[in-house]
Design a protein around this motif. Sequence first.
Motif, short mmCIF file in Angstrom:
data_model
loop_
_atom_site.label_atom_id
_atom_site.label_comp_id
_atom_site.label_asym_id
_atom_site.label_seq_id
_atom_site.Cartn_x
_atom_site.Cartn_y
_atom_site.Cartn_z
N THR A 166 1.11 -1.63 0.11
CA THR A 166 0.43 -0.31 0.51
C THR A 166 1.07 1.31 -0.23
O THR A 166 1.98 1.15 0.17
N VAL A 167 0.30 2.28 0.08
CA VAL A 167 0.82 3.87 0.07
C VAL A 167 0.63 4.60 0.72
O VAL A 167 -1.20 4.21 1.03
N CYS A 168 1.11 5.60 0.90
CA CYS A 168 0.33 6.39 2.24
C CYS A 168 -0.32 7.85 1.81
O CYS A 168 0.18 8.16 -0.10
N PHE A 207 3.99 7.87 0.21
CA PHE A 207 5.09 6.55 0.23
C PHE A 207 4.88 5.36 0.57
O PHE A 207 3.81 4.55 1.20
N PRO A 208 5.97 3.88 -0.15
CA PRO A 208 5.54 2.47 0.38
C PRO A 208 5.20 2.20 1.57
O PRO A 208 6.15 2.09 2.37
N MET A 265 -9.38 3.79 5.61
CA MET A 265 -9.08 4.39 3.82
C MET A 265 -7.84 3.35 3.42
O MET A 265 -7.32 3.72 2.12
N VAL A 266 -7.08 2.64 4.16
CA VAL A 266 -6.23 2.35 3.92
C VAL A 266 -6.01 1.13 2.36
O VAL A 266 -6.69 -0.16 3.37
N SER A 267 -5.64 0.73 1.03
CA SER A 267 -6.08 0.09 0.66
C SER A 267 -4.60 -0.95 0.16
O SER A 267 -3.61 0.01 -0.28
N SER A 268 -5.17 -2.36 0.31
CA SER A 268 -4.09 -3.06 -0.39
C SER A 268 -4.25 -3.89 -1.49
O SER A 268 -3.43 -4.78 -1.61
N SER A 269 -5.29 -3.05 -2.16
CA SER A 269 -5.26 -3.34 -3.96
C SER A 269 -4.89 -2.65 -4.95
O SER A 269 -4.87 -2.41 -5.97
N PHE A 313 4.01 0.71 -9.45
CA PHE A 313 4.64 1.99 -8.56
C PHE A 313 6.15 1.67 -8.68
O PHE A 313 7.21 2.05 -8.81
N LEU A 314 6.75 0.04 -8.73
CA LEU A 314 8.35 -1.15 -9.31
C LEU A 314 8.25 0.05 -10.36
O LEU A 314 8.96 0.59 -10.32
N ASP A 315 7.63 -0.02 -11.84
CA ASP A 315 8.06 0.93 -12.85
C ASP A 315 8.41 2.30 -12.94
O ASP A 315 9.09 2.79 -13.26
#
Length: 133
Positions: free
Chosen positions: A77-79, A84-85, A112-116, A122-124
């Motif tokens: 997930t991100v902030c 931020f990752p 509100m935290v999404s794990s999808s 992000f890596l790209d």
Amino acid sequence: MRPEYQTQIHANCSKKIEAIVRKAPKTKDPEAENEPLTPCPYCKNKLPETEVMCDKCKSTIPFCIATGRHLLKEDFTVCLQYEFPKIATEFLRIIESEEVCPMCTEHVDPNMVSSSINIHSFLDAQDTNVKKV
């Protein structure tokens, strides 16, 4: 932190980033040998969870700002504030007890935290930024 990146980091976050950055010990740590192995998000090679450089694919792996461990492809997930990752399960554990992001200290609603979030985008983006430097 490299001078060329200092302007890209929000002032509230730069001190925390500097506090997170770790240097490898000069002597072998016996506990480091027992460190759990987790897969590289690029090539799935197993490596210690605090290692941020994959020895197989030679990729620099982004790390979780909440734990300092490298990111996991299936638990990402991100902030919400600064993108931020983070490792999603660890971030949720932290905000359930502290109710704030460990990086930006903003209040975070666990719902509100999404794990999808797709880690590939992000890596790209990370790969593109590294190649430009």
